[in-house]
Design a protein around this motif. Structure first.
Motif, PDB file in Angstrom:
ATOM      1  N   ASP A  33       0.828  -1.215   0.000  1.00 31.02           N
ATOM      2  CA  ASP A  33       0.000   0.000   0.000  1.00 31.02           C
ATOM      3  C   ASP A  33       0.860   1.263   0.000  1.00 31.02           C
ATOM      4  O   ASP A  33       0.543   2.234  -0.692  1.00 31.02           O
ATOM      5  CB  ASP A  33      -0.944   0.013   1.203  1.00 31.02           C
ATOM      6  N   ALA A  36       2.192   1.731  -3.451  1.00 27.20           N
ATOM      7  CA  ALA A  36       1.103   2.215  -4.311  1.00 27.20           C
ATOM      8  C   ALA A  36       0.876   3.708  -4.104  1.00 27.20           C
ATOM      9  O   ALA A  36       0.710   4.465  -5.066  1.00 27.20           O
ATOM     10  CB  ALA A  36      -0.185   1.443  -4.021  1.00 27.20           C
ATOM     11  N   GLU A  37       0.899   4.129  -2.845  1.00 31.84           N
ATOM     12  CA  GLU A  37       0.714   5.550  -2.518  1.00 31.84           C
ATOM     13  C   GLU A  37       1.855   6.393  -3.087  1.00 31.84           C
ATOM     14  O   GLU A  37       1.631   7.452  -3.684  1.00 31.84           O
ATOM     15  CB  GLU A  37       0.632   5.713  -0.994  1.00 31.84           C
ATOM     16  N   THR A  39       3.787   5.798  -5.610  1.00 30.77           N
ATOM     17  CA  THR A  39       3.915   5.774  -7.072  1.00 30.77           C
ATOM     18  C   THR A  39       2.617   6.065  -7.818  1.00 30.77           C
ATOM     19  O   THR A  39       2.601   6.076  -9.041  1.00 30.77           O
ATOM     20  CB  THR A  39       4.436   4.396  -7.535  1.00 30.77           C
ATOM     21  N   ASP A  40       1.537   6.272  -7.075  1.00 29.48           N
ATOM     22  CA  ASP A  40       0.211   6.451  -7.677  1.00 29.48           C
ATOM     23  C   ASP A  40      -0.210   5.248  -8.520  1.00 29.48           C
ATOM     24  O   ASP A  40      -0.980   5.374  -9.468  1.00 29.48           O
ATOM     25  CB  ASP A  40       0.136   7.733  -8.530  1.00 29.48           C
ATOM     26  N   ASP A  41       0.287   4.081  -8.174  1.00 25.91           N
ATOM     27  CA  ASP A  41      -0.095   2.846  -8.860  1.00 25.91           C
ATOM     28  C   ASP A  41      -0.971   2.041  -7.917  1.00 25.91           C
ATOM     29  O   ASP A  41      -0.496   1.178  -7.180  1.00 25.91           O
ATOM     30  CB  ASP A  41       1.149   2.054  -9.270  1.00 25.91           C
ATOM     31  N   ASP A  42      -2.267   2.346  -7.933  1.00 31.74           N
ATOM     32  CA  ASP A  42      -3.186   1.709  -6.995  1.00 31.74           C
ATOM     33  C   ASP A  42      -4.100   0.702  -7.678  1.00 31.74           C
ATOM     34  O   ASP A  42      -5.248   0.515  -7.291  1.00 31.74           O
ATOM     35  CB  ASP A  42      -3.993   2.767  -6.235  1.00 31.74           C
ATOM     36  N   THR A  47      -3.886  -3.446  -4.305  1.00 29.59           N
ATOM     37  CA  THR A  47      -4.382  -2.700  -3.139  1.00 29.59           C
ATOM     38  C   THR A  47      -5.784  -3.058  -2.646  1.00 29.59           C
ATOM     39  O   THR A  47      -6.213  -2.537  -1.624  1.00 29.59           O
ATOM     40  CB  THR A  47      -4.370  -1.189  -3.454  1.00 29.59           C
TER      41      THR A  47
END
Length: 150
Positions: A33, A36-37, A39-42, A47
């Protein structure tokens, strides 16, 4: 145990030899998570545990680039270059992600220096890392890094 290399000649002497493995390292959902936060890869496969439970892996999986980003962590455990004054990441050679990394998996790595090449700034050290996934037939990541030591 971290191996120490005091000179480029010390590195040259072990070209092709495997160093490691590291200790096992667990990939938890909090790390996935956070990546993801950052890299903006959610994407849901990373996630959303509820949706991922019905997906192809039955759970969330780590981003391939998260696995790749752990190489500096593993490298620090494997070896230290104690020559030169600066280390600059020059780039990557071939990078592959042969197996997905489900949440809760354990990873560890080995390294081998594959090339030592003079450069205008010093010497470029090419290192091949294999990131092993506990219990899997294939590694999670195989990558070559290039670091300029000057």
């Amino acid at each position: 145990m971290t191996r120490v290399f005091a000179s480029a000649d010390d590195v040259r002497a072990v070209l092709g030899d495997e160093i490691g493995p590291t200790e096992w390292f667990v990939i938890d959902q909090a790390r996935i998570d956070a990546f993801a936060e950052a890299t903006d890869d959610d994407q849901w496969i990373h996630t959303d545990p509820e949706r991922a439970a019905t997906g192809p892996f039955g759970t969330t999986i780590a981003h391939g680039f998260l696995t790749l980003s752990l190489i500096p962590r593993f490298a620090k455990e494997l070896y230290r270059l104690e020559f030169g004054t600066t280390r600059i990441n020059y780039g990557l050679g071939k990078v592959r992600f042969p197996a997905p990394v489900p949440v809760g998996s354990r990873l560890r790595a080995t390294a081998s220096f594959t090339e030592l090449k003079p450069s205008t700034a010093g010497v470029t050290v090419t290192t091949r890392y294999v990131v092993e996934l506990d219990g899997a037939a294939k590694p999670a990541c195989v990558a070559e890094t290039l670091v300029v030591v000057s």
